[in-house]
Write an enzyme that holds these catalytic residues in place. Structure first.
Site, PDB file in Angstrom:
ATOM      1  N   ASN A 111       0.821  -1.221   0.000  1.00 15.88           N
ATOM      2  CA  ASN A 111       0.000   0.000   0.000  1.00 15.88           C
ATOM      3  C   ASN A 111       0.854   1.271   0.000  1.00 15.88           C
ATOM      4  OD1 ASN A 111      -1.930  -1.927   0.225  1.00 15.88           O
ATOM      5  ND2 ASN A 111      -2.719  -1.294   2.224  1.00 15.88           N
ATOM      6  N   HIS A 157     -16.357  36.723 -31.569  1.00 16.48           N
ATOM      7  CA  HIS A 157     -17.504  35.945 -32.086  1.00 16.48           C
ATOM      8  C   HIS A 157     -17.202  35.328 -33.451  1.00 16.48           C
ATOM      9  CE1 HIS A 157     -20.056  38.302 -29.176  1.00 16.48           C
ATOM     10  NE2 HIS A 157     -19.177  39.240 -29.502  1.00 16.48           N
ATOM     11  N   SER A 279      -6.835  11.237 -47.746  1.00 17.92           N
ATOM     12  CA  SER A 279      -8.077  10.484 -47.595  1.00 17.92           C
ATOM     13  C   SER A 279      -7.948   9.185 -48.386  1.00 17.92           C
ATOM     14  CB  SER A 279      -9.233  11.323 -48.143  1.00 17.92           C
ATOM     15  OG  SER A 279     -10.269  10.487 -48.617  1.00 17.92           O
ATOM     16  N   GLN A 323      -6.667   0.503  -7.023  1.00 18.76           N
ATOM     17  CA  GLN A 323      -5.905   0.024  -8.177  1.00 18.76           C
ATOM     18  C   GLN A 323      -6.467   0.628  -9.471  1.00 18.76           C
ATOM     19  OE1 GLN A 323      -4.599  -4.164  -8.233  1.00 18.76           O
ATOM     20  NE2 GLN A 323      -5.960  -4.413  -9.972  1.00 18.76           N
TER      21      GLN A 323
END
Ligand code: ARG
Length: 427
Positions: A111, A157, A279, A323
């Site tokens: 631990n 904007h 592509s 874990q």
């Protein structure tokens, strides 16, 4: 699988053990060297309080060094033979050294072992994050300086607003990464606490020299209370993911800018071939996949943060649930640092289409300059604003550089204070 906690009579159900182990042993590969380093500190600490003899200390330290070398050059593979990395260390030392190997776990638990290994990993990640943010900021500031008078439209904007410059855009991004580096360094100090020596979360009945081990492992201070040490598992990890997220917010903003500016519609920026793909069906395509994946990294990290936070709904002390903090942590660190590592080269590789940016500045964009000029001469600003608005249809075109040269307010193109930003980077 050899089990460190086997008391000699347990029967092992492979399916159940496989469920419990999960991907743990694979993820422990990421933590393994830190675990070994921390184990060396623990061995030195045990020798200091005479739990180990000087001979045993030397043998164990050599064994740990050997294991580190063998792991790094692939001779030792951390795999399903072991329940986790922690057990592997003890098993290997015991195989090589017999009795001394069996002593390495005195006064510690897996631990606090996992805590300390993870803590060292977090420190390394934060250090790398800070350096990468600094390198990115340097690259941005260099290009900002060279392009401070290169006009480009300033948008609010996403609508054309006022003339701006490539330099202002890039310096703005640089300042974000400077803050991200600072946050990472501050967080480094926050997590720089040694949990080793808290054992299973309640201390042990030998006088471990925790102060010595803390210094030996390069921690700034000790994490004092053993229960808190366990409770901090995941809590510290979240803070590190937050630092990565801050950097990824800036990466995402930059990537968004680039994905707009590289479109045929804007055509402000050109990406070198390395950063684009084609592509499979459209022969004409040249896609900014890398920029898009950089943009998407924030989402992956935010997801990891949520996943990790969900694990932490637990009472005090260690629980095996913890874990499950490892997969999101390691995913976030690897994705985040991987993205950051591309940034400074990408910044250096950008090619600017200066004509396109210049010609996107329309005469109406000088209306604000005009209003402020009148106001500076004493016309009340609201009146100047209306007067400038009325003149918009017949505003004469100006040179954008003229507008930039008088943008003297601190931080503006004529006073970008790049030296101040650079000084922040050095400190
Ligand atoms: N893989 C475990 C974890 O990450 C290591 C600690 C195991 N401790 C235990 N008491 N079972 O939490």
């Amino acid at each position: 699988m050899s089990l460190i906690w086997d008391k000699g009579k347990s029967t092992v159900n492979a399916r159940i053990q496989a469920f419990a182990a999960g991907e743990d042993v694979m993820l422990d590969r990421v933590l393994f060297v830190h675990d070994i380093v921390a184990s060396k500190g623990h061995v030195k600490g045990l020798a200091r309080i005479k739990i180990l003899s000087a001979t045993e200390e030397v043998a164990l330290l050599e064994g740990l060094d050997r294991l580190k070398t063998m792991f790094e050059n692939g001779e030792f593979v951390l795999d399903e033979r072991f329940e986790d990395g922690h057990s592997a260390i003890e098993a290997q030392l015991t195989e090589w050294l017999g009795e001394s190997g069996k002593k390495v776990h005195t006064g510690r638990s897996r631990n606090d072992q996992v805590l300390v290994a993870t803590r060292l990993y977090l420190k390394a990640a934060l250090d790398e994050l800070a350096s990468l943010c600094e390198a990115t900021a340097h690259a941005l500031l260099d290009r900002a300086e060279a392009e401070m008078w290169t006009p480009m439209p300033g948008y609010t904007h996403l609508q054309r607003a006022v003339p701006s410059s490539v330099g202002m855009w890039l310096a703005g991004l640089a300042e974000g990464f400077i803050d991200d580096a600072e946050l990472a360094r501050m967080t480094f100090q926050w997590v720089d606490q040694n949990p080793l020596g808290t054992a299973a979360g309640y201390g042990v009945n030998i006088p471990l020299d925790r102060a010595f081990v803390t210094e030996e492992l390069g921690f700034a201070r000790m994490q004092v209370n053993p229960i808190y040490a366990q409770n901090s598992r995941g809590k510290f990890e979240i803070q590190v993911i937050d630092c990565l997220c801050q950097a990824m917010l800036d990466v995402r903003r930059f990537a968004w800018d680039l994905s707009l500016y590289t479109t045929a519609e804007f055509d402000f920026v050109h990406l070198p071939d390395d950063y684009t793909t084609g592509s499979s069906i459209m022969p004409n395509k040249r896609n900014p996949d890398i920029v898009e994946l950089l943009r998407g990294t924030y989402g992956v990290l935010e997801g990891a943060r949520v996943e990790l936070a969900q694990v932490l709904s637990l009472p005090s002390g260690y629980h095996r649930d913890l874990q499950n903090t490892k997969p999101p942590l390691i995913r976030a660190v690897e994705k985040g640092l991987g993205a950051m590592a591309l940034m400074s080269d990408l910044v250096q590789a950008l090619e600017f289409n200066r004509e396109a940016m210049h010609s996107a500045i329309s005469p109406d964009m000088y209306a604000t300059d005009l209003a402020v000029e009148m106001a500076a001469r004493g016309v009340p600003f609201r009146e100047a604003y209306r007067e400038a608005a009325a003149q918009i249809p017949n505003l004469v075109d100006r040179a954008p550089q003229e507008s930039l040269k008088v943008r003297t307010s601190p931080g503006g193109a004529a006073n970008p204070m790049l030296d101040v930003l650079r000084a922040r980077l050095k400190s």
